[in-house]
Design a protein around this motif. Structure first.
Motif, PDB file in Angstrom:
ATOM      1  N   PRO A 164      32.238   9.108  71.438  1.00  0.00           N
ATOM      2  CA  PRO A 164      33.273   8.143  71.027  1.00  0.00           C
ATOM      3  C   PRO A 164      33.060   7.629  69.594  1.00  0.00           C
ATOM      4  O   PRO A 164      34.022   7.424  68.857  1.00  0.00           O
ATOM      5  N   TYR A 165      31.792   7.454  69.186  1.00  0.00           N
ATOM      6  CA  TYR A 165      31.507   7.005  67.822  1.00  0.00           C
ATOM      7  C   TYR A 165      31.862   8.091  66.811  1.00  0.00           C
ATOM      8  O   TYR A 165      32.357   7.798  65.726  1.00  0.00           O
ATOM      9  N   TYR A 166      31.626   9.332  67.191  1.00  0.00           N
ATOM     10  CA  TYR A 166      31.983  10.468  66.337  1.00  0.00           C
ATOM     11  C   TYR A 166      33.491  10.468  66.082  1.00  0.00           C
ATOM     12  O   TYR A 166      33.936  10.600  64.941  1.00  0.00           O
ATOM     13  N   LEU A 167      34.261  10.290  67.140  1.00  0.00           N
ATOM     14  CA  LEU A 167      35.724  10.280  67.004  1.00  0.00           C
ATOM     15  C   LEU A 167      36.201   9.088  66.171  1.00  0.00           C
ATOM     16  O   LEU A 167      37.121   9.212  65.357  1.00  0.00           O
ATOM     17  N   LYS A 168      35.567   7.919  66.358  1.00  0.00           N
ATOM     18  CA  LYS A 168      35.928   6.740  65.554  1.00  0.00           C
ATOM     19  C   LYS A 168      35.587   6.947  64.086  1.00  0.00           C
ATOM     20  O   LYS A 168      36.355   6.564  63.198  1.00  0.00           O
ATOM     21  N   LEU A 169      34.434   7.567  63.816  1.00  0.00           N
ATOM     22  CA  LEU A 169      34.046   7.839  62.440  1.00  0.00           C
ATOM     23  C   LEU A 169      35.009   8.827  61.783  1.00  0.00           C
ATOM     24  O   LEU A 169      35.350   8.681  60.611  1.00  0.00           O
ATOM     25  N   GLN A 170      35.447   9.835  62.547  1.00  0.00           N
ATOM     26  CA  GLN A 170      36.424  10.788  62.009  1.00  0.00           C
ATOM     27  C   GLN A 170      37.719  10.072  61.619  1.00  0.00           C
ATOM     28  O   GLN A 170      38.265  10.311  60.545  1.00  0.00           O
ATOM     29  N   HIS A 193      27.375  14.107  63.791  1.00  0.00           N
ATOM     30  CA  HIS A 193      27.762  15.486  64.106  1.00  0.00           C
ATOM     31  C   HIS A 193      26.523  16.358  64.328  1.00  0.00           C
ATOM     32  O   HIS A 193      26.449  17.116  65.317  1.00  0.00           O
ATOM     33  N   LYS A 194      25.548  16.264  63.434  1.00  0.00           N
ATOM     34  CA  LYS A 194      24.313  17.054  63.585  1.00  0.00           C
ATOM     35  C   LYS A 194      23.600  16.708  64.883  1.00  0.00           C
ATOM     36  O   LYS A 194      23.111  17.586  65.593  1.00  0.00           O
ATOM     37  N   GLN A 235      29.389   6.230  52.738  1.00  0.00           N
ATOM     38  CA  GLN A 235      28.579   5.817  53.890  1.00  0.00           C
ATOM     39  C   GLN A 235      29.164   6.368  55.187  1.00  0.00           C
ATOM     40  O   GLN A 235      28.439   6.875  56.046  1.00  0.00           O
ATOM     41  N   CYS A 236      30.472   6.255  55.321  1.00  0.00           N
ATOM     42  CA  CYS A 236      31.149   6.739  56.524  1.00  0.00           C
ATOM     43  C   CYS A 236      30.989   8.253  56.663  1.00  0.00           C
ATOM     44  O   CYS A 236      30.679   8.763  57.742  1.00  0.00           O
ATOM     45  N   TRP A 237      31.186   8.975  55.568  1.00  0.00           N
ATOM     46  CA  TRP A 237      31.079  10.431  55.570  1.00  0.00           C
ATOM     47  C   TRP A 237      29.664  10.875  55.914  1.00  0.00           C
ATOM     48  O   TRP A 237      29.447  11.778  56.722  1.00  0.00           O
ATOM     49  N   MET A 238      28.677  10.196  55.344  1.00  0.00           N
ATOM     50  CA  MET A 238      27.280  10.539  55.615  1.00  0.00           C
ATOM     51  C   MET A 238      26.937  10.266  57.087  1.00  0.00           C
ATOM     52  O   MET A 238      26.269  11.072  57.740  1.00  0.00           O
ATOM     53  N   MET A 239      27.402   9.145  57.615  1.00  0.00           N
ATOM     54  CA  MET A 239      27.134   8.801  59.014  1.00  0.00           C
ATOM     55  C   MET A 239      27.817   9.795  59.949  1.00  0.00           C
ATOM     56  O   MET A 239      27.232  10.223  60.955  1.00  0.00           O
ATOM     57  N   LEU A 240      29.055  10.162  59.637  1.00  0.00           N
ATOM     58  CA  LEU A 240      29.771  11.143  60.448  1.00  0.00           C
ATOM     59  C   LEU A 240      28.993  12.456  60.504  1.00  0.00           C
ATOM     60  O   LEU A 240      28.822  13.038  61.584  1.00  0.00           O
ATOM     61  N   MET A 246      25.458  18.232  67.781  1.00  0.00           N
ATOM     62  CA  MET A 246      25.352  19.684  67.830  1.00  0.00           C
ATOM     63  C   MET A 246      23.975  20.157  68.288  1.00  0.00           C
ATOM     64  O   MET A 246      23.820  21.295  68.718  1.00  0.00           O
ATOM     65  N   LYS A 247      22.981  19.293  68.239  1.00  0.00           N
ATOM     66  CA  LYS A 247      21.646  19.633  68.741  1.00  0.00           C
ATOM     67  C   LYS A 247      21.633  19.718  70.266  1.00  0.00           C
ATOM     68  O   LYS A 247      20.779  20.374  70.848  1.00  0.00           O
ATOM     69  N   GLU A 248      22.572  19.037  70.897  1.00  0.00           N
ATOM     70  CA  GLU A 248      22.645  19.009  72.358  1.00  0.00           C
ATOM     71  C   GLU A 248      23.153  20.353  72.889  1.00  0.00           C
ATOM     72  O   GLU A 248      24.003  20.985  72.271  1.00  0.00           O
ATOM     73  N   THR A 249      22.640  20.755  74.041  1.00  0.00           N
ATOM     74  CA  THR A 249      23.127  21.995  74.652  1.00  0.00           C
ATOM     75  C   THR A 249      24.481  21.784  75.315  1.00  0.00           C
ATOM     76  O   THR A 249      25.252  22.716  75.456  1.00  0.00           O
ATOM     77  N   SER A 250      24.748  20.548  75.733  1.00  0.00           N
ATOM     78  CA  SER A 250      26.031  20.221  76.351  1.00  0.00           C
ATOM     79  C   SER A 250      26.382  18.776  76.013  1.00  0.00           C
ATOM     80  O   SER A 250      25.499  17.932  75.871  1.00  0.00           O
ATOM     81  N   LEU A 251      27.656  18.489  75.889  1.00  0.00           N
ATOM     82  CA  LEU A 251      28.084  17.118  75.624  1.00  0.00           C
ATOM     83  C   LEU A 251      28.281  16.332  76.911  1.00  0.00           C
ATOM     84  O   LEU A 251      28.559  15.148  76.881  1.00  0.00           O
TER      85      LEU A 251
END
Length: 124
Positions: A91-97, A62-63, A53-58, A66-71
């Motif tokens: 921040p959620y991306y980093l927590k999931l990692q 991530h996708k 579940q964690c891997w799929m959510m990460l 990556m769709k964004e032109t800028s973070l």
């Protein structure tokens, strides 16, 4: 020639990333069996489900990032000043990692996992 071999190898790895929760679970079970050299122990099923579940959510986050032109986006503050804001998913991306690293460690699937814990019998 080496460039084509590298591209083909990368394409095979990309195909291996699943698109369903069951696919992630099966991949994790395959990885565990390969790592331990033993049949999968059903005792690990809850851990595998949580890790999948964690891997799929990460990967989903991530996708989306990556769709964004800028973070970073420019917004207007409360006093009409211009300010930069980081994408709220970051921040959620980093927590999931970080969580996924812990999940892999618990399953014995990264270099931080202690080999004795991977192979040591727990039926004492």
């Amino acid at each position: 020639m080496a460039k084509n071999t590298t591209a083909a190898s990368a394409a095979r790895r990309r195909k291996k990333i699943p698109s369903t929760l069951g696919g992630y679970e099966n991949l994790l079970i395959e990885m565990i069996e390969k790592r331990t050299g033993a049949a999968f122990d059903d005792f690990l099923t809850p851990q595998v489900i949580t890790c999948a579940q964690c891997w799929m959510m990460l990967n989903k986050v991530h996708k989306d990032l990556m769709k964004e032109t800028s973070l970073i986006s420019i917004t207007t503050g409360s006093k009409q000043q211009q300010k930069e804001e980081v994408n709220s998913l970051l921040p959620y991306y980093l927590k999931l990692q970080a969580e996924l690293r812990l999940q892999f460690q618990a399953l014995g699937l990264n270099w931080n996992a202690t080999p004795s814990k991977i192979n040591e019998p727990t039926k004492k």
